[in-house]
Design an enzyme around this catalytic site. Structure first.
Site, short mmCIF file in Angstrom:
data_model
loop_
_atom_site.label_atom_id
_atom_site.label_comp_id
_atom_site.label_asym_id
_atom_site.label_seq_id
_atom_site.Cartn_x
_atom_site.Cartn_y
_atom_site.Cartn_z
N ILE A 7 -14.11 61.20 48.85
CA ILE A 7 -13.50 60.71 47.61
C ILE A 7 -13.40 59.19 47.71
O ILE A 7 -12.63 58.68 48.53
CB ILE A 7 -12.08 61.34 47.42
CG1 ILE A 7 -12.16 62.87 47.48
CG2 ILE A 7 -11.46 60.86 46.10
CD1 ILE A 7 -10.83 63.58 47.65
N GLU A 30 -14.53 65.07 55.95
CA GLU A 30 -13.90 65.71 57.12
C GLU A 30 -12.39 65.57 57.06
O GLU A 30 -11.64 66.52 57.27
CB GLU A 30 -14.38 65.07 58.42
CG GLU A 30 -15.86 65.18 58.69
CD GLU A 30 -16.68 64.02 58.12
OE1 GLU A 30 -16.39 63.56 57.01
OE2 GLU A 30 -17.62 63.59 58.81
N CYS A 78 -12.74 59.57 61.45
CA CYS A 78 -12.64 61.05 61.42
C CYS A 78 -12.61 61.63 62.83
O CYS A 78 -11.90 62.60 63.10
CB CYS A 78 -13.80 61.64 60.62
SG CYS A 78 -13.63 61.32 58.86
N1 THU Z 1 -18.39 59.56 54.75
C1 THU Z 1 -17.87 60.81 54.98
O1 THU Z 1 -17.41 61.50 54.06
N2 THU Z 1 -17.85 61.26 56.24
C2 THU Z 1 -18.30 60.56 57.32
O2 THU Z 1 -18.07 60.97 58.47
C3 THU Z 1 -19.06 59.33 57.11
C4 THU Z 1 -18.91 58.70 55.79
C5 THU Z 1 -18.43 59.05 53.37
C6 THU Z 1 -17.53 57.87 53.10
C7 THU Z 1 -18.20 57.25 51.91
O3 THU Z 1 -17.75 57.91 50.74
C8 THU Z 1 -19.68 57.59 52.08
O4 THU Z 1 -19.73 58.62 53.04
C9 THU Z 1 -20.54 56.42 52.53
O5 THU Z 1 -20.02 55.82 53.64
#
Ligand code: THU
Length: 136
Positions: free
Chosen positions: A46, A58, A96
Site C-alpha cells: 500500500i 509482508e 520486513c
Molecule cells: N515492496 C513490498 O511490498 N515488499 C518487499 O519486500 C519489497 C518492496 C513494495 C514496496 C513498494 O510499494 C514497491 O514494492 C516498490 O518498492
C-alpha cells in the site's frame, strides 16, 4: 512443508497482487502468511504520496495477523512484479526481514514465488543472519 500447502499459499499471494495499491511504482506485491494454527493472513503493498508511509505486502499480512492475536508463524509466501504475472523471485526488504525477526523463529520459511511451478524457499536465518532481537 507439504506441497499442497505451498501451492495454496502461492495461489493466495498471487491473488493478493490484484489488491496492491501502487500508483507510484506499479510494482504489485502479494503475501500469504501461514500461522502455526493454520490460519492464513493476506497482504498487499500500500503506497503513499509521501513515500515513507508505504507498507510492504509482508508487513501488511504480519500486522493484520498480530493485531488479531496471532503470535506464531510458520511461513510467508511473497510474489511480485510490474506485469500481470511475476517474472522473477522477490525477496523481502530489510525492514520486513526485521519485522519477521520480531515474531518468527530462525526456521520461519519465506516462499518466493513466480508461479505454482516456480518458487524458492529460504529460511529467515538465511535472509537475516545475526538478526537483532531483544529477549522478552
Ligand atoms: N515492496 C513490498 O511490498 N515488499 C518487499 O519486500 C519489497 C518492496 C513494495 C514496496 C513498494 O510499494 C514497491 O514494492 C516498490 O518498492
Amino acid at each position: 512443508m507439504d506441497k499442497e500447502l505451498i501451492e495454496k499459499l502461492i495461489e493466495i499471494s498471487l491473488e493478493q497482487r490484484s489488491f496492491a495499491y501502487v500508483p507510484y511504482s506499479g510494482f504489485k506485491v502479494g503475501a500469504a502468511l501461514l500461522c502455526d494454527d493454520g490460519t492464513v493472513y493476506t497482504g498487499c503493498n500500500i503506497e503513499n504520496a509521501a513515500f515513507t508511509p508505504t507498507n510492504c505486502a509482508e508487513r501488511t499480512a504480519i500486522f493484520k495477523a498480530v493485531s488479531e492475536g496471532q503470535r506464531s508463524f510458520k511461513a510467508i509466501c511473497v510474489s511480485a512484479g510490474r506485469n500481470e504475472e511475476p517474472d522473477d523471485f522477490a525477496a523481502p526488504c530489510g525492514v520486513c526481514r526485521q519485522v519477521m525477526m520480531e515474531f518468527c523463529n530462525p526456521d520461519f520459511k519465506i516462499i518466493m514465488a513466480v508461479s505454482k511451478e516456480k518458487y524458492k524457499i529460504v529460511e529467515l536465518r538465511e535472509l537475516l543472519p545475526l538478526g537483532f532481537r531483544l529477549e522478552a
